[in-house]
Design a protein around this motif. Structure first.
Motif, PDB file in Angstrom:
ATOM      1  N   THR A  59      16.460  31.274 -17.932  1.00 55.71           N
ATOM      2  CA  THR A  59      16.096  31.593 -16.394  1.00 55.71           C
ATOM      3  C   THR A  59      16.028  32.967 -15.945  1.00 55.71           C
ATOM      4  O   THR A  59      15.937  33.438 -14.760  1.00 55.71           O
ATOM      5  CB  THR A  59      17.055  30.787 -15.529  1.00 55.71           C
ATOM      6  OG1 THR A  59      18.470  31.389 -15.750  1.00 55.71           O
ATOM      7  CG2 THR A  59      17.201  29.372 -15.818  1.00 55.71           C
TER       8      THR A  59
ATOM      9  N   GLN B 294      13.102  34.127 -13.692  1.00 58.43           N
ATOM     10  CA  GLN B 294      13.121  33.498 -12.340  1.00 58.43           C
ATOM     11  C   GLN B 294      13.569  34.752 -11.394  1.00 58.43           C
ATOM     12  O   GLN B 294      14.372  35.520 -11.600  1.00 58.43           O
ATOM     13  CB  GLN B 294      14.429  32.492 -11.915  1.00 58.43           C
ATOM     14  CG  GLN B 294      13.914  31.135 -13.222  1.00 58.43           C
ATOM     15  CD  GLN B 294      12.634  30.522 -12.637  1.00 58.43           C
ATOM     16  OE1 GLN B 294      12.241  30.279 -11.405  1.00 58.43           O
ATOM     17  NE2 GLN B 294      11.769  29.996 -13.841  1.00 58.43           N
TER      18      GLN B 294
ATOM     19  N   VAL C  13      18.726  33.058  -6.517  1.00 54.75           N
ATOM     20  CA  VAL C  13      18.812  32.990  -8.163  1.00 54.75           C
ATOM     21  C   VAL C  13      19.689  34.125  -8.758  1.00 54.75           C
ATOM     22  O   VAL C  13      20.304  33.689  -9.653  1.00 54.75           O
ATOM     23  CB  VAL C  13      17.476  32.843  -8.691  1.00 54.75           C
ATOM     24  CG1 VAL C  13      17.228  32.721 -10.294  1.00 54.75           C
ATOM     25  CG2 VAL C  13      16.664  31.615  -8.268  1.00 54.75           C
TER      26      VAL C  13
ATOM     27  N   ARG D 102      22.910  33.702 -10.877  1.00 55.74           N
ATOM     28  CA  ARG D 102      22.934  34.162 -12.376  1.00 55.74           C
ATOM     29  C   ARG D 102      24.080  35.105 -12.415  1.00 55.74           C
ATOM     30  O   ARG D 102      24.976  35.118 -13.363  1.00 55.74           O
ATOM     31  CB  ARG D 102      21.632  34.958 -12.708  1.00 55.74           C
ATOM     32  CG  ARG D 102      20.629  33.932 -12.792  1.00 55.74           C
ATOM     33  CD  ARG D 102      19.469  34.660 -13.300  1.00 55.74           C
ATOM     34  NE  ARG D 102      19.534  35.815 -14.224  1.00 55.74           N
ATOM     35  CZ  ARG D 102      19.576  35.770 -15.386  1.00 55.74           C
ATOM     36  NH1 ARG D 102      19.522  34.626 -16.126  1.00 55.74           N
ATOM     37  NH2 ARG D 102      19.896  36.843 -16.166  1.00 55.74           N
TER      38      ARG D 102
END
Length: 103
Positions: free
Chosen positions: A30, A33, A38, A42
């Motif tokens: 990911t 992204q 996000v 993360r």
């Protein structure tokens, strides 16, 4: 530490290593992204993985030390009481032999 507990702890450590590796793979997948939410997620996952990896290392070290202590204690006992140890081993062997022969 009993022999029944050690394999389950070893399995737990192995399972946790797999979970950490999978989570790291998910973070890598990911990486492209974008977005504030996000990025925040993360960052939080990376912190949690870092903490989990640290705790997992500590757990492995503790297990290794306890296993070593158990081996030393067993070795000491066998050297201090050799005939008792032989008798117990013979008794356990006899019981296992009887159980196996019944099948």
């Amino acid at each position: 530490m009993s022999d029944a507990i050690q394999p389950s702890k070893d399995k737990l450590v192995a399972d946790l290593k797999v979970v950490v590796a999978d989570a790291e793979d998910l973070l890598a997948a990911t990486a492209h992204q974008t977005g504030e939410r996000v990025a925040e997620l993360r960052e939080r996952m990376q912190d949690n993985l870092r903490n989990a990896r640290h705790k997992l290392g500590s757990l492995e070290d503790d297990l290794r030390l306890k296993a070593r202590d158990a081996c030393r204690a067993t070795d000491h006992y066998v050297h201090e009481h050799p005939w008792t140890s032989i008798g117990v081993a013979a008794g356990v062997g006899l019981l296992l032999g009887l159980l196996i022969s019944r099948r």
